[in-house]
Design an enzyme around this catalytic site. Structure first.
Site, PDB file in Angstrom:
ATOM      1  N   ARG A  87       0.876  -1.285   0.007  1.00  0.00           N
ATOM      2  CA  ARG A  87      -0.024   0.089  -0.043  1.00  0.00           C
ATOM      3  C   ARG A  87       0.944   1.030   0.070  1.00  0.00           C
ATOM      4  O   ARG A  87       1.629   1.582   0.992  1.00  0.00           O
ATOM      5  CB  ARG A  87      -0.945  -0.112   1.287  1.00  0.00           C
ATOM      6  CG  ARG A  87      -1.702   1.325   1.182  1.00  0.00           C
ATOM      7  CD  ARG A  87      -2.731   1.324   2.576  1.00  0.00           C
ATOM      8  NE  ARG A  87      -3.488   2.768   2.470  1.00  0.00           N
ATOM      9  CZ  ARG A  87      -3.387   3.399   3.571  1.00  0.00           C
ATOM     10  NH1 ARG A  87      -2.931   3.136   4.915  1.00  0.00           N
ATOM     11  NH2 ARG A  87      -3.763   4.658   3.365  1.00  0.00           N
ATOM     12  N   HIS A 131      -2.694  11.070   0.527  1.00  0.00           N
ATOM     13  CA  HIS A 131      -2.049  10.787   2.026  1.00  0.00           C
ATOM     14  C   HIS A 131      -1.536  12.032   2.363  1.00  0.00           C
ATOM     15  O   HIS A 131      -0.368  12.111   2.726  1.00  0.00           O
ATOM     16  CB  HIS A 131      -1.253   9.640   1.980  1.00  0.00           C
ATOM     17  CG  HIS A 131      -1.128   9.046   3.282  1.00  0.00           C
ATOM     18  ND1 HIS A 131      -1.466   7.658   3.740  1.00  0.00           N
ATOM     19  CD2 HIS A 131      -0.674   9.666   4.440  1.00  0.00           C
ATOM     20  CE1 HIS A 131      -0.863   7.422   4.858  1.00  0.00           C
ATOM     21  NE2 HIS A 131      -0.640   8.577   5.400  1.00  0.00           N
ATOM     22  N   GLU A 176      -7.355   8.788   6.086  1.00  0.00           N
ATOM     23  CA  GLU A 176      -7.606   9.572   7.374  1.00  0.00           C
ATOM     24  C   GLU A 176      -7.958  10.793   6.953  1.00  0.00           C
ATOM     25  O   GLU A 176      -7.208  11.691   7.737  1.00  0.00           O
ATOM     26  CB  GLU A 176      -6.408   9.253   8.264  1.00  0.00           C
ATOM     27  CG  GLU A 176      -5.941   7.866   8.395  1.00  0.00           C
ATOM     28  CD  GLU A 176      -4.982   7.866   9.377  1.00  0.00           C
ATOM     29  OE1 GLU A 176      -4.085   8.930   9.816  1.00  0.00           O
ATOM     30  OE2 GLU A 176      -4.227   6.429   9.980  1.00  0.00           O
ATOM     31  N   ASN A 307      -8.009   2.051   9.831  1.00  0.00           N
ATOM     32  CA  ASN A 307      -6.220   1.923  10.482  1.00  0.00           C
ATOM     33  C   ASN A 307      -6.435   2.044  11.942  1.00  0.00           C
ATOM     34  O   ASN A 307      -7.597   2.821  12.693  1.00  0.00           O
ATOM     35  CB  ASN A 307      -5.627   3.632  10.099  1.00  0.00           C
ATOM     36  CG  ASN A 307      -5.240   3.380   8.517  1.00  0.00           C
ATOM     37  OD1 ASN A 307      -5.367   2.568   7.840  1.00  0.00           O
ATOM     38  ND2 ASN A 307      -4.738   4.574   8.275  1.00  0.00           N
ATOM     39  N   GLU A 366      -3.738   0.016   8.150  1.00  0.00           N
ATOM     40  CA  GLU A 366      -2.435   0.483   8.912  1.00  0.00           C
ATOM     41  C   GLU A 366      -2.732  -0.417  10.242  1.00  0.00           C
ATOM     42  O   GLU A 366      -3.883   0.023  10.955  1.00  0.00           O
ATOM     43  CB  GLU A 366      -2.423   2.011   8.811  1.00  0.00           C
ATOM     44  CG  GLU A 366      -1.873   2.544   7.831  1.00  0.00           C
ATOM     45  CD  GLU A 366      -1.673   3.931   8.151  1.00  0.00           C
ATOM     46  OE1 GLU A 366      -1.545   4.577   9.217  1.00  0.00           O
ATOM     47  OE2 GLU A 366      -2.131   4.835   7.063  1.00  0.00           O
TER      48      GLU A 366
END
Ligand code: IFM
Length: 461
Positions: A87, A131, A176, A307, A366
């Protein structure tokens, strides 16, 4: 609960479902380096990390572990590990340096080369589109609090779908969005470093809108093919423990979930934002939702990325505007000060599964920890027994959840290699491979060999 059921039986990775995806994860700004090469434009993290006092020791991602040049070496490490997937994230400023308009072919080429190298060793690609490295020109135009950024994200995503569609095996739109909005625009500890609650709510909404628009773009293009790669989103949801069973602490834990989880999960499920949260801050402007936005965000996805690092404990606190705070935990902690709570992962997976009514297969996209590492005197090996213990306990907790019926399809360890840990710079090491930041040398940690044994099925959980 399955821990009791399983206590006398030895389990291994072969007890996870057929086709379970073992992987490792990393992200562009954290590992790539090459910040000014081959036409890459500046990102908000290039800017933020240069602001005095924002990142420990003034570290930046300029060089990091230089994966941009050393990706072959890292792919070889993954091959040794036996992972099924890597990833990574695509750096928007590498692909579209100004955040809109002109495309940088050299940027796309890098991700093609990386994917080709992975595929040549039988490793699937799991690519995250965002990200946290927003192109700086978009921040100059207002950043995520501005609606146009959602459209720019959809445009950039479409470019990636078209150019990299035959190289990517699994797409993740955002990583996130809670961090991008709350840490970036409310708490000011992440780029761009703002402290404005209304801006953070607007940013969160536009991130979610950007996600929905990107999925729509995918479904109307390459994603319309019957064999198209699945697409999902990664959230760092929390389902905290109440400090006690007292009603006020139970209520506090539930309210914690509003901004931390419901804000991001509920719109995916076709539910409104948690109004109760906005009511706690009457002087602020609720997210600027326009007609049709919530339907766009709720466009179906193929999986949900989870995550998980720790399970917080929440207590009522009337002195706080929302009436609660994070309470002390009695658990041992990692180098980040995060409590080690593997049973929390078990509870969390079950909570996500129940809350989403089993609508999506789940991936742990994660999980890992920053822990002390000890290099051997010859520098050839690195001992990290606490990371091994952390991983073992979390793998086992995930398997418990699977045995209780959670449809968990994969597990990506954060991270393949030590890297730039945002505001902590290079001080916190999450890798299962040690990075020598002076010469770029990679040293396998004990946890690397441990994960290899887990994946092969030789190690018991
Ligand atoms: O390093 C980060 C990653 O970028 C996002 N999730 C949490 C990790 C550890 O803090």
């Amino acid at each position: 609960m399955s821990t009791m059921k399983q206590s006398n039986r030895k389990r291994s990775s072969t007890d996870f479902p057929q086709g379970f995806v073992w992987g490792v994860a990393a992200a562009s700004y954290q590992v790539e380096g090459a910040a000014r090469e081959d036409g890459r434009g500046p990102s908000i993290w290039d800017t933020f990390s240069r602001k005095p006092g924002k990142v420990l020791h003034g570290h930046t991602g300029d060089v990091s572990v230089d994966q941009y040049h050393r990706y072959e070496e890292d792919v070889q490490l993954m091959h040794e590990l036996g992972v099924a997937s890597y990833r990574f994230s695509i750096a928007w400023p590498r692909v579209q340096p100004a955040g809109s308009g002109a495309i940088n072919p050299a940027g796309l080429d890098y991700y093609r080369r990386l994917s080709d190298a992975l595929h040549a060793r039988g490793i699937q690609t799991t690519a995250t589109l965002y990200h946290w490295d927003l192109p700086q020109p978009l921040e100059d135009a207002g950043g995520w609090p501005v609606r146009d950024t959602a459209y720019r994200f959809a445009e950039y995503s479409r470019v990636c779908f078209e150019a990299l569609g035959d190289h990517v095996d699994r797409w993740i739109t955002l990583n996130e969005p809670w961090c991008s909005s709350v840490l970036g625009y409310l708490e000011g500890v992440h780029a761009p470093g703002c402290t404005d609650r209304s801006a953070a709510w607007a940013a969160a909404h536009h991130l979610m809108l950007g996600h929905g628009l990107a999925v729509q773009a995918y479904r109307s293009g390459p994603g319309a093919q019957p064999d198209a790669a699945p697409i999902g989103i990664t959230l760092n949801l929390e389902s905290p423990r109440p400090a006690t069973r007292r009603p006020e602490d139970l209520e506090a834990a539930d309210r914690w979930i509003d901004l931390r989880s419901r804000f991001f999960l509920d719109p995916l499920l076709g539910r409104p934002y948690p109004e109760r949260h906005f009511a706690s801050y009457p002087d602020h402007t609720p997210p600027p939702v326009q007609t049709g936005d919530m339907a766009t965000i709720a466009v179906p996805i193929d999986f949900l990325g989870v995550n998980f690092y720790h399970e917080p404990v929440v207590a009522a606190d009337p002195s706080h505007p929302e009436g609660f705070r994070c309470a002390e935990s009695h658990h041992e902690t990692t180098d980040m000060g995060w409590p080690i709570t593997p049973r929390g992962l078990y509870r969390h997976l079950k909570w996500v599964w129940q809350t989403t009514e089993g609508r999506y297969p789940l991936f742990i996209t994660e999980n890992g920890c920053a822990m002390p590492d000890t290099l051997t005197p010859d520098g050839e090996r690195c001992h990290d027994p606490r990371r091994v213990a952390y991983l073992r306990e979390h793998f086992s907790a995930a398997l418990d959840a699977v045995e209780d019926g959670v449809d968990l399809r994969g597990y990506f360890v954060w991270s393949l290699i030590d890297n730039f840990e945002w505001a902590y710079g290079y001080e916190k090491r999450f890798g299962i491979v040690y990075a020598d930041y002076v010469n770029g040398r990679r040293v396998r940690k004990d946890s690397f060999y441990y994960l290899r044994e887990v994946i092969s099925g030789a190690e018991t959980l």
